[in-house]
Design a protein around this motif. Structure first.
Motif, PDB file in Angstrom:
ATOM      1  N   ARG A  12       0.862  -1.184   0.000  1.00 35.12           N
ATOM      2  CA  ARG A  12       0.000   0.000   0.000  1.00 35.12           C
ATOM      3  C   ARG A  12       0.899   1.234   0.000  1.00 35.12           C
ATOM      4  N   VAL A  13       0.922   1.918  -1.124  1.00 37.27           N
ATOM      5  CA  VAL A  13       1.750   3.118  -1.283  1.00 37.27           C
ATOM      6  C   VAL A  13       0.830   4.310  -1.493  1.00 37.27           C
ATOM      7  N   SER A  14       1.071   5.374  -0.745  1.00 36.99           N
ATOM      8  CA  SER A  14       0.234   6.563  -0.850  1.00 36.99           C
ATOM      9  C   SER A  14       1.109   7.821  -0.879  1.00 36.99           C
ATOM     10  N   ASP A  15       0.876   8.665  -1.888  1.00 38.73           N
ATOM     11  CA  ASP A  15       1.541   9.975  -1.985  1.00 38.73           C
ATOM     12  C   ASP A  15       3.059   9.848  -1.848  1.00 38.73           C
ATOM     13  N   LEU A  16       3.619   8.809  -2.458  1.00 37.20           N
ATOM     14  CA  LEU A  16       5.055   8.558  -2.342  1.00 37.20           C
ATOM     15  C   LEU A  16       5.834   9.465  -3.281  1.00 37.20           C
ATOM     16  N   SER A  17       6.812  10.183  -2.733  1.00 40.77           N
ATOM     17  CA  SER A  17       7.675  11.050  -3.538  1.00 40.77           C
ATOM     18  C   SER A  17       9.129  10.797  -3.164  1.00 40.77           C
ATOM     19  N   LYS A  18       9.996  10.945  -4.155  1.00 47.19           N
ATOM     20  CA  LYS A  18      11.426  10.740  -3.959  1.00 47.19           C
ATOM     21  C   LYS A  18      12.188  11.650  -4.904  1.00 47.19           C
ATOM     22  N   SER A  19      13.194  12.345  -4.385  1.00 46.95           N
ATOM     23  CA  SER A  19      14.006  13.248  -5.209  1.00 46.95           C
ATOM     24  C   SER A  19      15.475  12.926  -5.033  1.00 46.95           C
ATOM     25  N   PHE A  20      16.235  13.113  -6.112  1.00 48.82           N
ATOM     26  CA  PHE A  20      17.691  13.075  -6.074  1.00 48.82           C
ATOM     27  C   PHE A  20      18.169  14.486  -6.363  1.00 48.82           C
ATOM     28  N   ASP A  21      18.778  15.121  -5.350  1.00 51.03           N
ATOM     29  CA  ASP A  21      19.128  16.545  -5.450  1.00 51.03           C
ATOM     30  C   ASP A  21      17.848  17.325  -5.785  1.00 51.03           C
ATOM     31  N   ASP A  22      17.808  18.007  -6.918  1.00 49.13           N
ATOM     32  CA  ASP A  22      16.622  18.794  -7.277  1.00 49.13           C
ATOM     33  C   ASP A  22      15.730  18.071  -8.283  1.00 49.13           C
ATOM     34  N   ARG A  23      16.034  16.813  -8.597  1.00 49.89           N
ATOM     35  CA  ARG A  23      15.258  16.084  -9.601  1.00 49.89           C
ATOM     36  C   ARG A  23      14.283  15.132  -8.923  1.00 49.89           C
ATOM     37  N   GLU A  24      12.992  15.335  -9.171  1.00 49.47           N
ATOM     38  CA  GLU A  24      11.966  14.480  -8.592  1.00 49.47           C
ATOM     39  C   GLU A  24      11.818  13.221  -9.444  1.00 49.47           C
ATOM     40  N   VAL A  25      12.013  12.061  -8.817  1.00 48.44           N
ATOM     41  CA  VAL A  25      11.950  10.792  -9.525  1.00 48.44           C
ATOM     42  C   VAL A  25      10.588  10.135  -9.342  1.00 48.44           C
ATOM     43  N   LEU A  26      10.040  10.208  -8.144  1.00 54.07           N
ATOM     44  CA  LEU A  26       8.689   9.728  -7.867  1.00 54.07           C
ATOM     45  C   LEU A  26       7.864  10.902  -7.363  1.00 54.07           C
ATOM     46  N   SER A  27       6.625  11.011  -7.846  1.00 54.80           N
ATOM     47  CA  SER A  27       5.807  12.185  -7.525  1.00 54.80           C
ATOM     48  C   SER A  27       4.397  11.757  -7.099  1.00 54.80           C
ATOM     49  N   ASP A  28       4.131  11.806  -5.791  1.00 53.43           N
ATOM     50  CA  ASP A  28       2.795  11.503  -5.250  1.00 53.43           C
ATOM     51  C   ASP A  28       2.234  10.202  -5.830  1.00 53.43           C
ATOM     52  N   LEU A  29       3.051   9.172  -5.836  1.00 53.42           N
ATOM     53  CA  LEU A  29       2.675   7.890  -6.443  1.00 53.42           C
ATOM     54  C   LEU A  29       1.793   7.085  -5.489  1.00 53.42           C
ATOM     55  N   ASP A  30       0.743   6.495  -6.047  1.00 53.86           N
ATOM     56  CA  ASP A  30      -0.147   5.607  -5.301  1.00 53.86           C
ATOM     57  C   ASP A  30      -0.123   4.212  -5.933  1.00 53.86           C
ATOM     58  N   LEU A  31      -0.129   3.185  -5.098  1.00 55.37           N
ATOM     59  CA  LEU A  31      -0.071   1.818  -5.607  1.00 55.37           C
ATOM     60  C   LEU A  31      -0.648   0.859  -4.575  1.00 55.37           C
ATOM     61  N   ARG A  32      -1.446  -0.097  -5.048  1.00 55.05           N
ATOM     62  CA  ARG A  32      -1.925  -1.201  -4.216  1.00 55.05           C
ATOM     63  C   ARG A  32      -1.627  -2.511  -4.942  1.00 55.05           C
TER      64      ARG A  32
END
Length: 236
Positions: A12-32
């Motif tokens: 269960r993934v909700s609003d998942l975000s991940k950035s490397f320095d200033d680059r956003e790789v994952l943006s508010d990702l949802d997954l079930r």
């Protein structure tokens, strides 16, 4: 990241975000992902597929949002990552708590058809055999979630077909959920219950596939679905 999910749900993934320095790789990702479901991730290079897998594996915790996964999970990478100074059976039980005996490794190796190579050194294995050892190492942990990051990417075409069938058979026998990253659309459509297409760090599209297997790659439905996914991936 938490390691508890409601019954019937494995991821269960909700609003998942991940950035490397200033680059956003994952943006508010949802997954079930539900119990026993086989899900395949597709997407262009750099869209965040492998990053998501690393997060769910617990290898990257610098995130925002919520990612709930089961405690019992295993990872299989594109490279088998076997320890060359340990025999095959010791590679299979590497990292397990306590002092697991060889019988546990032998059982896992029998499942992947490598009973006779339990005492071999990794350097003597073919690419396909090494990948099967990697699968045995993942499955000996009896995971509720198996994470596979392009596990067939380094294999030749014939070995790849055999490895696909093996993964399908192991998934059926173990009943664990699978999340697999691949660049091969046909492979995704042959194996998955559900195909997810990632774009700009989000799940942009999904395809639910019929439960029947094996699937006919010459059928009109299969060909049309393959064409649609390739279009979404920018392949004409």
């Amino acid at each position: 990241m938490t390691v508890s999910v409601e019954p019937g749900t494995v991821v269960r993934v909700s609003d998942l975000s991940k950035s490397f320095d200033d680059r956003e790789v994952l943006s508010d990702l949802d997954l079930r992902i539900t119990t026993g479901e086989f899900v395949v991730l597709l997407g262009r290079s750099g869209c965040g597929k492998s990053t998501l897998l690393r997060i769910l594996a617990g290898l990257d915790t610098d995130i925002t949002g919520d990612a709930a996964v089961p405690q019992h999970r295993s990872v299989g990478f594109q490279q088998p990552r076997l320890m060359p100074w340990k025999r095959v059976w010791r590679n299979v039980v590497l990292g397990l708590p306590g002092r697991p005996d060889r019988a546990l490794a032998d059982t896992a190796l029998a499942e992947v058809g490598l009973t006779d190579l339990a005492g071999a050194w990794p350097k003597t294995l073919s690419g396909g055999q090494a990948q099967r050892v990697s699968l045995a190492r993942a499955l000996v942990r009896k995971p509720d979630l198996l994470l596979l990051d392009e596990p067939f990417g380094a294999l030749d075409a014939l070995t790849r077909v055999a490895a696909q069938k093996l993964v399908e058979d192991l998934w059926r026998s173990h009943g664990c959920a699978v999340l697999m990253v691949t660049h091969d659309v046909e492979e995704a459509l042959l194996l998955a219950d559900r195909v997810l297409v990632m774009e700009d760090g989000r799940i942009a599209h999904q395809v639910r596939l019929p439960a029947e297997r094996p699937r006919d790659i010459t059928s009109a439905d299969f060909v049309a679905t393959r064409r649609d996914i390739l279009d979404r991936l920018g392949v004409r």
